[in-house]
Design an enzyme around this catalytic site. Structure first.
Site, mmCIF file in Angstrom:
data_model
loop_
_atom_site.group_PDB
_atom_site.id
_atom_site.type_symbol
_atom_site.label_atom_id
_atom_site.label_comp_id
_atom_site.label_asym_id
_atom_site.label_seq_id
_atom_site.Cartn_x
_atom_site.Cartn_y
_atom_site.Cartn_z
ATOM 1 N N TRP A 201 13.566 -5.078 7.681
ATOM 2 C CA TRP A 201 12.134 -5.355 7.864
ATOM 3 C C TRP A 201 11.390 -5.292 6.538
ATOM 4 O O TRP A 201 11.687 -4.449 5.686
ATOM 5 C CB TRP A 201 11.574 -4.308 8.820
ATOM 6 C CG TRP A 201 10.078 -4.135 8.805
ATOM 7 C CD1 TRP A 201 9.341 -3.371 7.949
ATOM 8 C CD2 TRP A 201 9.143 -4.737 9.714
ATOM 9 N NE1 TRP A 201 7.998 -3.456 8.252
ATOM 10 C CE2 TRP A 201 7.853 -4.286 9.337
ATOM 11 C CE3 TRP A 201 9.262 -5.585 10.804
ATOM 12 C CZ2 TRP A 201 6.693 -4.664 10.015
ATOM 13 C CZ3 TRP A 201 8.114 -5.956 11.477
ATOM 14 C CH2 TRP A 201 6.853 -5.511 11.088
ATOM 15 N N ASN B 167 7.011 -5.595 5.233
ATOM 16 C CA ASN B 167 5.623 -5.964 5.505
ATOM 17 C C ASN B 167 4.867 -6.061 4.195
ATOM 18 O O ASN B 167 5.240 -6.886 3.339
ATOM 19 C CB ASN B 167 4.964 -5.057 6.554
ATOM 20 C CG ASN B 167 4.998 -3.589 6.287
ATOM 21 O OD1 ASN B 167 6.041 -2.948 6.464
ATOM 22 N ND2 ASN B 167 3.886 -3.015 5.877
ATOM 23 N N ASP B 168 3.842 -5.283 3.961
ATOM 24 C CA ASP B 168 2.911 -5.508 2.857
ATOM 25 C C ASP B 168 3.595 -5.768 1.514
ATOM 26 O O ASP B 168 4.494 -5.022 1.112
ATOM 27 C CB ASP B 168 2.010 -4.295 2.668
ATOM 28 C CG ASP B 168 1.273 -3.892 3.928
ATOM 29 O OD1 ASP B 168 1.414 -4.585 4.946
ATOM 30 O OD2 ASP B 168 0.551 -2.885 3.887
ATOM 31 N N GLN C 15 6.918 -3.298 1.293
ATOM 32 C CA GLN C 15 7.262 -2.286 2.275
ATOM 33 C C GLN C 15 8.533 -2.710 2.999
ATOM 34 O O GLN C 15 8.641 -3.846 3.467
ATOM 35 C CB GLN C 15 6.123 -2.131 3.279
ATOM 36 C CG GLN C 15 4.846 -1.534 2.702
ATOM 37 C CD GLN C 15 4.967 -0.037 2.549
ATOM 38 O OE1 GLN C 15 4.771 0.714 3.488
ATOM 39 N NE2 GLN C 15 5.296 0.412 1.345
ATOM 40 N N TRP D 284 9.514 -1.904 12.002
ATOM 41 C CA TRP D 284 8.940 -0.901 11.108
ATOM 42 C C TRP D 284 9.673 0.418 11.275
ATOM 43 O O TRP D 284 10.061 0.801 12.371
ATOM 44 C CB TRP D 284 7.459 -0.732 11.428
ATOM 45 C CG TRP D 284 6.700 0.094 10.433
ATOM 46 C CD1 TRP D 284 6.033 -0.353 9.339
ATOM 47 C CD2 TRP D 284 6.533 1.518 10.456
ATOM 48 N NE1 TRP D 284 5.454 0.697 8.665
ATOM 49 C CE2 TRP D 284 5.740 1.866 9.333
ATOM 50 C CE3 TRP D 284 6.956 2.527 11.310
ATOM 51 C CZ2 TRP D 284 5.378 3.178 9.049
ATOM 52 C CZ3 TRP D 284 6.601 3.838 11.019
ATOM 53 C CH2 TRP D 284 5.816 4.151 9.907
ATOM 54 N N PHE E 114 4.391 4.436 1.195
ATOM 55 C CA PHE E 114 3.496 3.415 1.730
ATOM 56 C C PHE E 114 3.011 2.489 0.606
ATOM 57 O O PHE E 114 3.445 2.580 -0.525
ATOM 58 C CB PHE E 114 2.330 4.074 2.464
ATOM 59 C CG PHE E 114 2.599 4.341 3.926
ATOM 60 C CD1 PHE E 114 3.888 4.489 4.407
ATOM 61 C CD2 PHE E 114 1.560 4.462 4.826
ATOM 62 C CE1 PHE E 114 4.148 4.740 5.749
ATOM 63 C CE2 PHE E 114 1.790 4.707 6.170
ATOM 64 C CZ PHE E 114 3.083 4.849 6.633
ATOM 65 N N SER E 115 2.069 1.610 0.928
ATOM 66 C CA SER E 115 1.693 0.521 0.031
ATOM 67 C C SER E 115 1.012 1.012 -1.247
ATOM 68 O O SER E 115 0.474 2.112 -1.315
ATOM 69 C CB SER E 115 0.773 -0.458 0.757
ATOM 70 O OG SER E 115 1.472 -1.108 1.791
ATOM 71 N N GLU F 272 -7.691 -1.470 4.735
ATOM 72 C CA GLU F 272 -6.325 -1.360 4.228
ATOM 73 C C GLU F 272 -6.170 -2.304 3.036
ATOM 74 O O GLU F 272 -6.899 -3.287 2.890
ATOM 75 C CB GLU F 272 -5.292 -1.728 5.306
ATOM 76 C CG GLU F 272 -5.201 -0.737 6.447
ATOM 77 C CD GLU F 272 -4.030 -1.027 7.377
ATOM 78 O OE1 GLU F 272 -3.492 -0.063 7.935
ATOM 79 O OE2 GLU F 272 -3.670 -2.210 7.550
ATOM 80 N N TRP G 116 0.735 -7.808 12.837
ATOM 81 C CA TRP G 116 1.271 -6.542 13.325
ATOM 82 C C TRP G 116 1.577 -6.556 14.817
ATOM 83 O O TRP G 116 2.541 -5.923 15.269
ATOM 84 C CB TRP G 116 0.288 -5.416 13.026
ATOM 85 C CG TRP G 116 0.447 -4.870 11.643
ATOM 86 C CD1 TRP G 116 -0.423 -4.988 10.595
ATOM 87 C CD2 TRP G 116 1.562 -4.138 11.135
ATOM 88 N NE1 TRP G 116 0.081 -4.375 9.470
ATOM 89 C CE2 TRP G 116 1.298 -3.836 9.780
ATOM 90 C CE3 TRP G 116 2.762 -3.693 11.697
ATOM 91 C CZ2 TRP G 116 2.189 -3.127 8.978
ATOM 92 C CZ3 TRP G 116 3.652 -2.986 10.906
ATOM 93 C CH2 TRP G 116 3.363 -2.706 9.567
#
Length: 464
Positions: free
Chosen positions: A17, A19-20, A36, A44, A77-78, A192, A276
């Protein structure tokens, strides 16, 4: 078994996976992308940072995992990355180190840094966290940048219903200088992945752009990204050009957490091409998640005022005009001109040049179709309700996410550029002043493009 939906010209992880996008930074001809990442599954999970590099923003070399969860401070995290010119941090070994700044997500969300002198291995700083926090629930996604006018580092951090600004001489010692957004937010939700950068306006002035992705709690999760125009005084951001409604970065739902590359000669944006509320259910195993095309940003004047324009970095295409069918004689009362051409391959470009309303349809032999229209109300509508597989998520198949509309910012003739890569459709109208990014999952490749309306249709294959 589902067919292979892995994009050919967009970054995806080899497995697992993402994401950001994180730590976007340019150096000496190389674009660095961190993201991420959960290496254990296509959903996630324990967040790492994955690393990839490119010389053209189209072909990516994967470099594996750069940051791992920390036993004491939590998941990674990001965040962002900078080149510490002058080695202000003292973490270089004779050269300027690359500094990653990120959120340590454990019992509390705090800001930490890691450094690298070879751009391959990254070492967490022994004094982390550099911005501690034991009070705020949502305190994350630091975007760091150099304030040349004041000779110091600045960072903007998402802090619940606002963003905070902090300053530092060395990337280690930080002091809060201001905050923004509690009253100016026109979308609701939690801030965010903020970003802040200057752009030249058409009148020669400098305008600062604050980008903020907005997280909305609840089962529908309609996360979108807005931006604000104003000024930055080194302490905080002020919105000097307010709009009656939220300025959306993207009219679609599949461009989230977009931020710009540090150290580049112009703002270049990259986003996560997912949403999401349904990303974890998409039929793309053994990976899940992709990045958008990178997009060069500019400010342009429109009928709706000053706004961002986005120009994507794409492969080169050979665009071929498609003839319009001759009008029948006698002309039917409700006759619409029609152009229809063959689409070859799964990476292609479609251009429509129109004097008025039009309907563009991509279709395959199985009867699936993706429709993009410009109607009499001058709204761009992207309809993916019949574009392919939607059984994986009732939300993805719902009206809210299946049919998306957004009004134009200009009047008159329209030019639409649609870029498609196996599952990612990125549409740019009116020079990129209106953008829609949507993921689709056709069971077979689209093979035909049809245009109804007064206009010219071009189909472009990737140049070899």
């Amino acid at each position: 078994m589902s067919r292979d939906f892995r994009p050919l010209r967009h970054y995806t992880p080899p497995f697992g996976w993402i994401n950001d996008p994180n730590g976007l930074v340019y150096e000496d001809g190389t674009w660095h992308l961190f993201a991420q990442h959960n290496p254990e599954a296509t959903h996630w999970g324990p967040m790492h940072w994955r690393h990839a590099v490119s010389c053209d923003l189209l072909s990516w070399e994967d470099r594996g995992i750069a940051l791992f969860p920390d036993e004491a401070l939590g998941m990674i995290f990001s965040g962002s990355a900078v080149i510490d010119h002058g080695n202000t941090s003292g973490l270089g070994d004779g050269a300027d180190p690359m500094i990653l700044m990120y959120t340590s997500h454990g019992e509390h969300e705090q800001q930490s840094i890691a450094y690298s002198n070879d751009r391959v291995t990254f070492t967490p700083y022994a004094g982390d966290p550099v911005i501690p926090n034991t009070v705020q629930k949502n305190f994350r996604d630091p975007k760091c940048f150099w304030d040349a006018e004041r000779g110091r580092w600045c960072v903007v951090i998402a802090a619940g219903d606002r963003v905070e600004f902090h300053a530092s001489p060395d990337l280690i010692r930080w002091q809060k200088t201001g905050e923004f957004g509690q009253c100016e937010n026109r979308m609701g939700g939690v801030f965010e992945c903020p970003d802040l950068f200057p752009l030249p306006a058409p009148d020669g002035s400098t305008v600062w752009v604050l980008i903020a992705s907005m997280a909305h709690p609840g089962p529908f999760g309609g996360h979108r990204t807005q931006y604000f125009l104003g000024q930055f005084d080194g302490e905080t951001f002020r919105e000097t050009m307010p709009a009656p409604h939220a300025r959306l970065l993207d009219a679609g739902y599949d461009d989230y957490a977009a931020v710009t590359f540090a150290n580049a000669d112009r703002p270049m944006l990259l986003g996560w091409a997912n949403a999401w509320c349904y990303a974890m259910f998409e039929p793309t195993d053994p990976f899940c998640g992709a990045m958008t095309y990178a997009r060069a940003l500019s400010l342009v004047e429109t009928d709706a005022g000053l706004c961002l324009a986005q120009k994507p970095v794409t492969p080169a295409f050979r665009d071929v005009p498609v003839p319009t069918e001759p009008a029948p004689d006698p002309l039917p009362r409700r006759y619409l001109p029609k152009a229809e051409g063959v689409v070859r391959g799964e990476v292609f470009h479609i251009r429509v040049e129109s004097e008025g309303c039009f309907a563009l349809t991509l279709s395959n032999e199985g009867g699936e179709s993706l429709c993009v229209t410009l109607g009499t109300d001058q709204s761009l509508v992207v309809d993916r309700s019949r574009a392919g597989n939607s059984d994986f998520s009732p939300l993805y198949a719902s009206g809210l996410f299946a049919v998306m509309a957004q009004p134009r910012k200009v009047h008159g003739p329209a030019t639409l550029d649609l870029y498609f890569d196996r599952m990612i459709c990125e549409t740019f109208l009116d020079g990129g002043t209106l953008v829609n990014t949507s993921v689709v999952f056709p069971e077979a490749p689209y093979t035909k493009a049809t245009l109804l309306g007064e206009g010219r249709l071009y189909i472009g294959e990737e140049a070899q």
